[in-house]
Design a protein around this motif. Sequence first.
Motif, short mmCIF file in Angstrom:
data_model
loop_
_atom_site.label_atom_id
_atom_site.label_comp_id
_atom_site.label_asym_id
_atom_site.label_seq_id
_atom_site.Cartn_x
_atom_site.Cartn_y
_atom_site.Cartn_z
N MET A 105 0.80 -1.19 0.00
CA MET A 105 0.00 0.00 0.00
C MET A 105 0.85 1.26 0.00
SD MET A 105 -3.03 0.22 -0.58
CE MET A 105 -4.59 -0.43 -0.26
N ASP A 106 2.02 1.21 0.63
CA ASP A 106 2.90 2.37 0.62
C ASP A 106 3.26 2.78 -0.80
OD1 ASP A 106 3.11 3.18 3.21
OD2 ASP A 106 4.98 2.13 3.62
N LEU A 107 3.48 1.80 -1.65
CA LEU A 107 3.84 2.08 -3.03
C LEU A 107 2.75 2.88 -3.73
CD1 LEU A 107 5.75 1.63 -5.44
CD2 LEU A 107 4.48 -0.46 -5.90
N LEU A 108 1.51 2.44 -3.59
CA LEU A 108 0.39 3.15 -4.21
C LEU A 108 0.21 4.54 -3.61
CD1 LEU A 108 -2.22 0.28 -4.59
CD2 LEU A 108 -0.66 1.21 -6.31
N ASN A 109 0.40 4.65 -2.30
CA ASN A 109 0.31 5.97 -1.66
C ASN A 109 1.40 6.90 -2.17
OD1 ASN A 109 -1.92 5.33 -0.11
ND2 ASN A 109 -0.70 4.65 1.63
N ASN A 110 2.61 6.39 -2.34
CA ASN A 110 3.72 7.21 -2.85
C ASN A 110 3.45 7.69 -4.27
OD1 ASN A 110 5.15 6.97 -0.47
ND2 ASN A 110 6.40 5.28 -1.19
N ILE A 111 2.94 6.80 -5.11
CA ILE A 111 2.63 7.18 -6.49
C ILE A 111 1.50 8.21 -6.50
CG2 ILE A 111 1.72 6.36 -8.69
CD1 ILE A 111 3.18 3.69 -8.08
N SER A 112 0.48 7.99 -5.69
CA SER A 112 -0.63 8.94 -5.62
C SER A 112 -0.16 10.31 -5.14
CB SER A 112 -1.72 8.41 -4.67
OG SER A 112 -2.30 7.25 -5.20
N GLU A 113 0.75 10.34 -4.18
CA GLU A 113 1.31 11.61 -3.70
C GLU A 113 2.07 12.33 -4.81
OE1 GLU A 113 1.46 13.47 -0.75
OE2 GLU A 113 -0.30 12.27 -0.26
N ARG A 114 2.86 11.57 -5.57
CA ARG A 114 3.60 12.18 -6.69
C ARG A 114 2.65 12.82 -7.69
NH1 ARG A 114 8.00 7.98 -8.79
NH2 ARG A 114 8.49 9.71 -10.20
N ILE A 115 1.56 12.13 -7.99
CA ILE A 115 0.58 12.65 -8.94
C ILE A 115 -0.11 13.88 -8.35
CG2 ILE A 115 -1.58 12.15 -10.14
CD1 ILE A 115 -0.60 9.20 -10.27
N THR A 116 -0.47 13.83 -7.09
CA THR A 116 -1.15 14.94 -6.44
C THR A 116 -0.31 16.21 -6.45
OG1 THR A 116 -2.36 13.43 -5.00
CG2 THR A 116 -2.20 15.71 -4.26
N LEU A 151 1.81 17.16 -8.67
CA LEU A 151 2.03 17.71 -10.00
C LEU A 151 1.11 18.90 -10.24
CD1 LEU A 151 2.17 14.50 -12.21
CD2 LEU A 151 4.10 15.93 -11.54
N LYS A 152 1.62 19.87 -10.96
CA LYS A 152 0.78 20.99 -11.37
C LYS A 152 0.13 20.62 -12.70
CE LYS A 152 3.66 24.36 -9.10
NZ LYS A 152 4.66 25.40 -9.24
N SER A 153 -0.94 21.28 -13.03
CA SER A 153 -1.65 21.03 -14.28
C SER A 153 -0.69 21.16 -15.46
CB SER A 153 -2.80 22.01 -14.43
OG SER A 153 -3.51 21.75 -15.61
N GLY A 154 -0.68 20.16 -16.33
CA GLY A 154 0.19 20.16 -17.49
C GLY A 154 1.52 19.46 -17.26
N GLU A 155 1.90 19.22 -16.03
CA GLU A 155 3.15 18.52 -15.74
C GLU A 155 2.94 17.02 -15.89
OE1 GLU A 155 5.57 21.33 -12.64
OE2 GLU A 155 4.28 19.79 -11.79
N HIS A 156 4.04 16.31 -16.00
CA HIS A 156 3.96 14.85 -16.13
C HIS A 156 5.06 14.19 -15.31
CE1 HIS A 156 6.97 15.85 -19.17
NE2 HIS A 156 7.44 14.63 -18.96
N VAL A 157 4.85 12.92 -15.06
CA VAL A 157 5.84 12.10 -14.36
C VAL A 157 5.86 10.74 -15.04
CG1 VAL A 157 4.19 11.26 -12.62
CG2 VAL A 157 6.63 11.28 -12.10
N PHE A 197 -5.97 12.89 -13.99
CA PHE A 197 -4.76 12.67 -14.77
C PHE A 197 -5.03 11.70 -15.91
CE2 PHE A 197 -4.68 9.49 -11.41
CZ PHE A 197 -4.33 8.33 -12.06
N LEU A 198 -4.13 11.70 -16.88
CA LEU A 198 -4.21 10.79 -18.02
C LEU A 198 -2.95 9.95 -18.08
CD1 LEU A 198 -5.38 13.29 -20.77
CD2 LEU A 198 -6.78 11.56 -19.65
N ILE A 199 -3.08 8.74 -18.57
CA ILE A 199 -1.91 7.91 -18.85
C ILE A 199 -1.56 8.12 -20.31
CG2 ILE A 199 -0.99 5.58 -18.93
CD1 ILE A 199 -2.90 4.89 -16.64
N GLN A 200 -0.39 8.67 -20.56
CA GLN A 200 0.04 9.09 -21.89
C GLN A 200 0.41 7.90 -22.77
OE1 GLN A 200 3.05 12.10 -21.80
NE2 GLN A 200 3.80 11.57 -23.81
#
Length: 72
Positions: free
Chosen positions: A1-12, A14-20, A50-53
């Motif tokens: 679950m930590d992994l998913l929380n970390n990824i969700s935090e990274r996405i959160t 991000l500013k609009s238009g940014e990507h990871v 968000f979108l998956i590119q």
Amino acid sequence: MDLLNNISERITHLKSGEHVTISAQELLISRADFQSVLVYLKHESKRGDFLIQDEALVENWFDRTSLTINKI
């Protein structure tokens, strides 16, 4: 679950238009685990935050070991 929380935090954070870009190698997880993360993220992307590119460029998503997420 930590992994998913970390990824969700990274996405959160991000500013609009940014990507990871996230990869199995970066996360130090197996391809099978990465596919599980991808399924989760595909489901979460339906919220519209968000979108998956370039998702359509890979016919077989089992071959995928990285993905780029764009913040809307």
